[in-house]
Design a protein around this motif. Structure first.
Motif, PDB file in Angstrom:
ATOM      1  N   HIS A   1       0.824  -1.215   0.000  1.00 13.56           N
ATOM      2  CA  HIS A   1       0.000   0.000   0.000  1.00 13.56           C
ATOM      3  C   HIS A   1       0.859   1.267   0.000  1.00 13.56           C
ATOM      4  O   HIS A   1       0.365   2.356   0.306  1.00 13.56           O
ATOM      5  CB  HIS A   1      -0.941   0.002   1.213  1.00 13.56           C
ATOM      6  N   GLU A   2       2.188   1.098  -0.275  1.00 14.72           N
ATOM      7  CA  GLU A   2       3.134   2.218  -0.332  1.00 14.72           C
ATOM      8  C   GLU A   2       3.177   2.950   1.005  1.00 14.72           C
ATOM      9  O   GLU A   2       3.273   4.174   1.056  1.00 14.72           O
ATOM     10  CB  GLU A   2       2.766   3.169  -1.480  1.00 14.72           C
ATOM     11  N   LEU A   3       3.104   2.176   2.095  1.00  8.39           N
ATOM     12  CA  LEU A   3       3.303   2.695   3.444  1.00  8.39           C
ATOM     13  C   LEU A   3       4.720   2.359   3.882  1.00  8.39           C
ATOM     14  O   LEU A   3       5.401   1.533   3.256  1.00  8.39           O
ATOM     15  CB  LEU A   3       2.275   2.072   4.399  1.00  8.39           C
ATOM     16  N   PRO A   4       5.220   2.969   4.952  1.00  6.64           N
ATOM     17  CA  PRO A   4       6.578   2.652   5.430  1.00  6.64           C
ATOM     18  C   PRO A   4       6.756   1.158   5.655  1.00  6.64           C
ATOM     19  O   PRO A   4       5.826   0.448   6.046  1.00  6.64           O
ATOM     20  CB  PRO A   4       6.680   3.451   6.734  1.00  6.64           C
ATOM     21  N   ALA A   5       7.982   0.664   5.422  1.00  7.34           N
ATOM     22  CA  ALA A   5       8.281  -0.771   5.477  1.00  7.34           C
ATOM     23  C   ALA A   5       8.406  -1.231   6.922  1.00  7.34           C
ATOM     24  O   ALA A   5       9.480  -1.596   7.407  1.00  7.34           O
ATOM     25  CB  ALA A   5       9.570  -1.060   4.705  1.00  7.34           C
ATOM     26  N   ARG A   6       7.304  -1.221   7.612  1.00  8.61           N
ATOM     27  CA  ARG A   6       7.237  -1.732   8.983  1.00  8.61           C
ATOM     28  C   ARG A   6       5.798  -2.164   9.256  1.00  8.61           C
ATOM     29  O   ARG A   6       4.890  -1.833   8.493  1.00  8.61           O
ATOM     30  CB  ARG A   6       7.671  -0.657   9.991  1.00  8.61           C
ATOM     31  N   ASP A   7       5.634  -2.952  10.312  1.00  4.02           N
ATOM     32  CA  ASP A   7       4.281  -3.384  10.660  1.00  4.02           C
ATOM     33  C   ASP A   7       3.377  -2.167  10.833  1.00  4.02           C
ATOM     34  O   ASP A   7       3.749  -1.173  11.481  1.00  4.02           O
ATOM     35  CB  ASP A   7       4.291  -4.197  11.966  1.00  4.02           C
ATOM     36  N   PHE A   8       2.203  -2.248  10.227  1.00  8.70           N
ATOM     37  CA  PHE A   8       1.243  -1.143  10.305  1.00  8.70           C
ATOM     38  C   PHE A   8       0.223  -1.439  11.398  1.00  8.70           C
ATOM     39  O   PHE A   8      -0.313  -2.548  11.504  1.00  8.70           O
ATOM     40  CB  PHE A   8       0.513  -0.978   8.965  1.00  8.70           C
ATOM     41  N   HIS A   9      -0.066  -0.435  12.209  1.00 10.73           N
ATOM     42  CA  HIS A   9      -1.134  -0.551  13.200  1.00 10.73           C
ATOM     43  C   HIS A   9      -1.800   0.809  13.295  1.00 10.73           C
ATOM     44  O   HIS A   9      -1.230   1.761  13.861  1.00 10.73           O
ATOM     45  CB  HIS A   9      -0.584  -1.002  14.553  1.00 10.73           C
ATOM     46  N   GLY A  10      -2.980   0.901  12.698  1.00  8.16           N
ATOM     47  CA  GLY A  10      -3.635   2.194  12.672  1.00  8.16           C
ATOM     48  C   GLY A  10      -5.044   2.082  12.129  1.00  8.16           C
ATOM     49  O   GLY A  10      -5.593   0.987  11.947  1.00  8.16           O
ATOM     50  N   PRO A  11      -5.666   3.208  11.807  1.00 10.09           N
ATOM     51  CA  PRO A  11      -7.056   3.203  11.334  1.00 10.09           C
ATOM     52  C   PRO A  11      -7.197   2.478   9.991  1.00 10.09           C
ATOM     53  O   PRO A  11      -6.312   2.526   9.148  1.00 10.09           O
ATOM     54  CB  PRO A  11      -7.391   4.707  11.198  1.00 10.09           C
ATOM     55  N   PHE A  12      -8.342   1.855   9.811  1.00 12.17           N
ATOM     56  CA  PHE A  12      -8.655   1.115   8.583  1.00 12.17           C
ATOM     57  C   PHE A  12      -8.534   2.020   7.354  1.00 12.17           C
ATOM     58  O   PHE A  12      -7.941   1.649   6.352  1.00 12.17           O
ATOM     59  CB  PHE A  12     -10.080   0.548   8.703  1.00 12.17           C
ATOM     60  N   GLY A  13      -9.094   3.239   7.443  1.00  7.76           N
ATOM     61  CA  GLY A  13      -9.079   4.136   6.304  1.00  7.76           C
ATOM     62  C   GLY A  13      -7.684   4.559   5.900  1.00  7.76           C
ATOM     63  O   GLY A  13      -7.399   4.747   4.716  1.00  7.76           O
ATOM     64  N   GLU A  14      -6.795   4.732   6.877  1.00  6.12           N
ATOM     65  CA  GLU A  14      -5.421   5.129   6.550  1.00  6.12           C
ATOM     66  C   GLU A  14      -4.710   4.036   5.773  1.00  6.12           C
ATOM     67  O   GLU A  14      -3.937   4.305   4.851  1.00  6.12           O
ATOM     68  CB  GLU A  14      -4.675   5.432   7.848  1.00  6.12           C
ATOM     69  N   PHE A  15      -4.989   2.755   6.129  1.00  3.06           N
ATOM     70  CA  PHE A  15      -4.341   1.635   5.447  1.00  3.06           C
ATOM     71  C   PHE A  15      -4.751   1.579   3.976  1.00  3.06           C
ATOM     72  O   PHE A  15      -3.940   1.288   3.105  1.00  3.06           O
ATOM     73  CB  PHE A  15      -4.710   0.333   6.165  1.00  3.06           C
ATOM     74  N   PHE A  16      -6.038   1.900   3.695  1.00  3.12           N
ATOM     75  CA  PHE A  16      -6.550   1.804   2.324  1.00  3.12           C
ATOM     76  C   PHE A  16      -6.643   3.167   1.630  1.00  3.12           C
ATOM     77  O   PHE A  16      -7.388   3.321   0.674  1.00  3.12           O
ATOM     78  CB  PHE A  16      -7.939   1.138   2.327  1.00  3.12           C
ATOM     79  N   ALA A  17      -5.873   4.141   2.105  1.00  3.84           N
ATOM     80  CA  ALA A  17      -5.955   5.487   1.546  1.00  3.84           C
ATOM     81  C   ALA A  17      -5.533   5.530   0.080  1.00  3.84           C
ATOM     82  O   ALA A  17      -6.002   6.366  -0.692  1.00  3.84           O
ATOM     83  CB  ALA A  17      -5.093   6.441   2.364  1.00  3.84           C
TER      84      ALA A  17
END
Length: 958
Positions: free
Chosen positions: A174-190
């Motif tokens: 999802h082109e997020l930083p290369a680390r485990d993601f833990h946050g809001p659902f909408g931010e993950f699928f932005a």
């Protein structure tokens, strides 16, 4: 230092308590001299864990016993105690007497005991804990390796809180930083495309409302670089105890390359198909393995005379395609060696055994993982023939010239005057040779279009020849004919001349026009076919939208038309279709379209209707009812008075769809609803019908899964002889236990099994299972061969299978069941189709010992007609007559008539659906003593049925 001495402890009570705690503790405990390490005391747990008895350990040091795997650990422990006066959870690895390693935490302190500094140590075994931790780490490592190797990301969404956990791989996708993601659902699928997010929400909403929990969705992620990444998510929905969505967990896979590859392949295949089908040269594809053709283009068919269906699936040897098979073998060897052939001249035979010469180019290709040959042909027969004619002697040329069916002329190139013309010219133009020699084509005016003549001259000057130019010629009587013209430059006696050949292609063009017409019209009725209907429907949709008008699509299917074809023949069926066509065309406006889709399916396209949806629906229904009444009027054909009724489904335009496909599908759905409503009815499409169609599709899919998961079972309903209250047989009935929805009603799924064809496989299983269970009853002594029969219902579709008789006999043989114990129940649907074949199949099974019963007797119009010819043993009186017989005189009279008929024909009688003593009394009064129904027992599982047969005696079901 803590000091203890015998005098500092309490009296005996204190010492006893200390000793008891020391010796009974769950952890290993020891007392050692601090300096020497010699054991002064050990407890029972130490002995159990390390294997040293008290006698072996007391007085010896831990080093002498070899307890320390690493002796430096003991020194570190002493250093820690010296610095802090105690140790708390000091982790070491110790050795047992047998050499096994044990991980342990050591706790303790130093004390003074009788003037000697000692250590009191508690050793807690953590070996199992460390093993579990290591197994967890190994499992996590294997999972990470598996996910990495599969390039899968994982995610877990806690729905109430909206928080989502995503693995490193999922975040990177999802082109997020290369680390485990833990946050809001909408931010993950932005990064997800807005349209896909909307579809994703819709898919989730459907999932939460339905019974299924598995989720699969493909969406697009918009990267910062502008590129699009295609991601496939597979997940499962988990619910709380109230059935509400709690969390979703799943995987994420990058399928961008796969999507792009598939799109590229589709584009490539489309281009190839266009080139293949549109090529003017014949092209074919054949398999190397067996030489069979797998594809030919239209030019191949027109050149060699075969239809595609006559060629595909057959080899060139079977078609006698090659004039010289020896040459074929040699060229095949050359092709396999060089992988290609270029412009090899070969002779072939057409369908009518004519020899044509072609130049052939071939190469090897792979199609569906099979090595194939792609061959392109160019017909050079005419060119070679022309060359041969020109090289022949004057006599041969003269004979060929004058005997040719084509018109041939020789003219001076510069003046255009005719030097010679043949008989074909006379046939084509009406002019005899002596009338035109010395004249020109202009002077006798044989070209209908002077512009075409000028184009021919221009092409001749440009290319030096003209090949197969289509022109229009004029006969001397004024008739215009289409001719195929070829012109070659020749030299005769030093004079530059032109050799012109003209062939009359008027009939060919007329045939081509007919073929073009047939491509868009039905051959039998000359109505527009599906292709033309869809084209007109597309145009009408656009036209209606432009002018804010409405229209309708009526889908008509003739009820029971197959029965007419089967009983009276296809010639009568074709005549009926033509009469139906005439009635339909006479009943609609000229601007409307009547089309035939095939078989007995017709479509009427109504256009240009002004008014509201309700008004349009009213007008269209009125017309549909008019058509229904008109088609239902009797027809007299070959001495038969026939009546045909239609089932009509209607879709309104544009209310029920914006595309031809949607409208046709929804009109079709409405038509099937009309059939379900009893036929000979009119139904307008409603959105609920789409849902019903989807539900039927879901049910069919569930039935396919039920076959694979073996969810079907048989229940058995006893058949009773009321004279002795004996069970003399049973009927095997199919039941379906859905894994999540529980028992399903046979009324809801039996028809779907029949319509989808699944009844063939399920019906065979029913026969096998019934034979197996009946053989078991016989082996256990529960039934006797001459006092029991097991009835199995047979569907018409199952009965019509070519191997039906063999499969029944195989099931009997496999179960080891005497054929006399099996009774097959047939219905009117089997009897009225192909009666002679039906009787032949029944007789084969009767010869083997199988019995037959006519099921639901009295409910069909054909039963009485064919009864005397059928080798049946018994009649089953339908429960619809039995139910009201005590209170309805008509039903009672029908029951009496059926019983009387059965007795007169020497047939056994079985009444179905007997639920009350009054019904049974009426049957017994008329002489029918065998029955089945709730009065005795419902259909029950096998074990419950067995319980009704103790020692072969009847027992009343609970």
């Amino acid at each position: 230092m803590t000091r203890y001495s015998s005098s500092s402890l309490p009296e005996n009570d204190g010492q006893d308590q200390f000793a008891k705690a020391f010796h009974t503790g769950p952890d290993a405990m020891v007392i050692t001299d601090r300096d020497t390490g010699r054991f002064r005391e050990i407890n029972t747990s130490f002995t159990e864990r390390f294997g040293w008895s008290r006698e072996e350990a007391i007085g010896r040091t831990s080093l002498q016993l070899g307890i320390w795997r690493n002796q430096d650990d003991r020194q570190r422990m002493l250093d820690t105690i010296a610095a802090t006066q105690r140790i708390d959870g000091f982790e070491v690895t110790l050795l047992t007497r047998s050499g096994d390693e044990r991980s342990a935490h050591v706790y303790g302190c130093q004390i003074e005991l009788r003037g000697q500094v000692c250590l009191v140590l508690t050793i807690r075994d953590i070996t199992r804990l460390r093993a579990q931790e290591q197994a967890l780490r190994d499992s996590q490592e294997r999972l990470d390796l598996a996910l990495d190797s599969a390039q899968l990301g994982i995610w877990d969404w806690h729905i109430p809180s909206g928080m989502l956990f995503g693995s490193i791989r999922a975040a990177v996708l999802h082109e997020l930083p290369a680390r485990d993601f833990h946050g809001p659902f909408g931010e993950f699928f932005a990064c997800v495309d807005e349209a896909d997010r909307r579809r994703m929400r819709q898919a989730y909403a459907r999932l939460t409302k339905g019974p299924e929990n598995d989720y699969q969705f493909t969406y697009r992620a918009q990267l910062g670089s502008g590129e699009v990444r295609y991601l496939e998510s597979r997940a499962r929905l988990y619910r709380d105890t109230d059935g509400q969505p709690l969390r979703m967990a799943g995987t994420l896979l990058d399928i961008t390359e796969q999507v792009l590859r598939e799109r590229s392949l589709e584009a490539s295949e489309e281009k190839f198909a266009s080139l293949f089908q549109g090529s003017p040269d014949p092209i074919c594809v054949s398999r190397v393995r067996d030489g069979e053709f797998i594809e030919v283009n239209p030019s191949f068919c027109s050149t060699f005379g075969w239809q595609a269906e006559e060629v595909i699936g057959r080899s060139s040897h079977q078609l006698t395609f090659w004039a010289d098979h020896g040459l074929r073998e040699r060229l095949f060897e050359q092709l396999m060696r060089d992988h290609s052939l270029q412009n090899v001249e070969v002779q072939f035979l057409t369908r009518d055994e004519q020899t044509i010469t072609c130049t052939v180019a071939s190469r090897l290709i792979w199609v569906d993982r099979q090595l194939c040959i792609l061959s392109t042909f160019r017909d050079v027969t005419r060119r070679l023939q022309s060359e041969a004619d020109l090289k022949a002697s004057q006599e041969k040329f003269y004979k060929a010239f004058h005997s040719s069916p084509d018109a041939i002329t020789i003219t001076e190139r510069d003046s255009g005057r005719y030097i010679e013309v043949n008989e074909g010219f006379h046939r084509l133009t009406g002019y005899r040779p002596e009338e035109v020699i010395g004249q020109t084509s202009v002077s006798i005016n044989i070209w209908a279009d002077p512009e075409e003549r000028l184009n021919m001259i221009a092409a001749l000057k440009r290319d030096g020849f003209v090949h197969h130019l289509e022109m229009r010629g004029r006969h001397r009587d004024g008739t215009i004919k289409t001719v195929d013209v070829s012109v070659e430059q020749i030299e005769l006696g030093g004079l530059d001349c032109l050799l012109l050949t003209a062939r009359d292609t008027s009939e060919l063009r007329a045939a081509e026009a007919r073929i073009q017409h047939l491509a868009y019209h039905d051959a039998l009725t000359d109505l527009p076919n599906r292709a033309l209907l869809m084209d007109r429907l597309k145009q009408q949709i656009a036209l209606l939208q432009r002018h804010n008008l409405r229209g309708a699509l009526m889908f008509l299917d003739l009820d029971h038309f197959k029965h007419i074809n089967d009983s009276l023949g296809h010639s009568v069926g074709d005549a009926i279709l033509q009469m139906v066509t005439a009635r339909l065309e006479a009943s609609v406006r000229q601007e409307d379209t009547v089309a035939r889709l095939g078989g007995d399916e017709f479509v009427v396209l109504l256009t240009g209707i002004d008014g509201s949806r309700m008004e349009t629906a009213r007008q269209v229904r009125q017309l549909a009812e008019k058509l229904r009444d008109l088609l239902a009027e009797p027809m007299l054909l070959d001495g038969h008075r026939l009546q045909i009724t239609p089932s009509i489904g209607i879709a309104l335009i544009p209310d029920d769809g914006a595309t031809p496909e949607d409208l046709l599908k929804r009109a079709d759905i409405a038509m099937y609803r009309a059939k379900d409503a009893g036929r000979n009815t009119v139904q307008l499409f409603h959105a609920s019908m789409q849902k019903a169609a989807s539900e039927r599709l879901r049910l069919e899919s569930g039935l396919r899964m039920a076959i694979a998961r073996r969810e079907f079972s048989l229940h058995y309903q006893p058949q009773i002889d009321s004279r002795g209250s004996r069970i003399i047989g049973a009927e095997a009935l199919l039941r379906w236990e859905h894994p999540t929805q529980g028992p399903q009603s046979p009324a809801s799924f039996i028809r779907v099994l029949e319509d989808s064809g699944l009844i063939i496989e399920v019906g065979h299983w029913v026969i096998e299972e019934a034979c197996r269970t009946c053989a078991r009853l016989l082996a256990e002594g529960r039934i006797a061969v001459d006092e029991f029969s097991l009835s199995v219902n047979i569907s018409p579709r199952q009965f019509r299978q070519n191997d039906f008789v063999e499969r029944v006999l195989e099931s009997l043989h496999k179960a080891g069941l005497p054929a006399s114990l099996l009774k097959l129940e047939i219905t009117e649907g089997i009897v009225i189709q192909q009666l002679d074949d039906t009787i032949a199949r029944m007789l084969r099974l009767r010869q083997a010992g199988v019995h037959f019963a006519m099921d639901d007797f009295g409910t069909g119009y054909s039963s009485l007609t064919y009864l005397k010819r059928l080798p049946v043993d018994s009649l089953k009186i339908d429960q619809s007559f039995v139910r009201d017989a005590p209170n309805d005189s008509n039903d009672a009279e029908i029951v009496r008539a059926i019983i009387a008929m059965g007795h007169s024909l020497g047939l056994e009688l079985i009444a179905e659906g007997v639920e009350t003593p009054e019904q049974l009394a009426l049957l017994e009064e008329q002489g029918c003593h065998t029955y089945q129904g709730y009065l005795f027992s419902r259909p029950v599982p096998f074990d419950d049925f067995v319980a009704l047969l103790p020692d072969g005696k009847t027992k009343r079901a609970p």
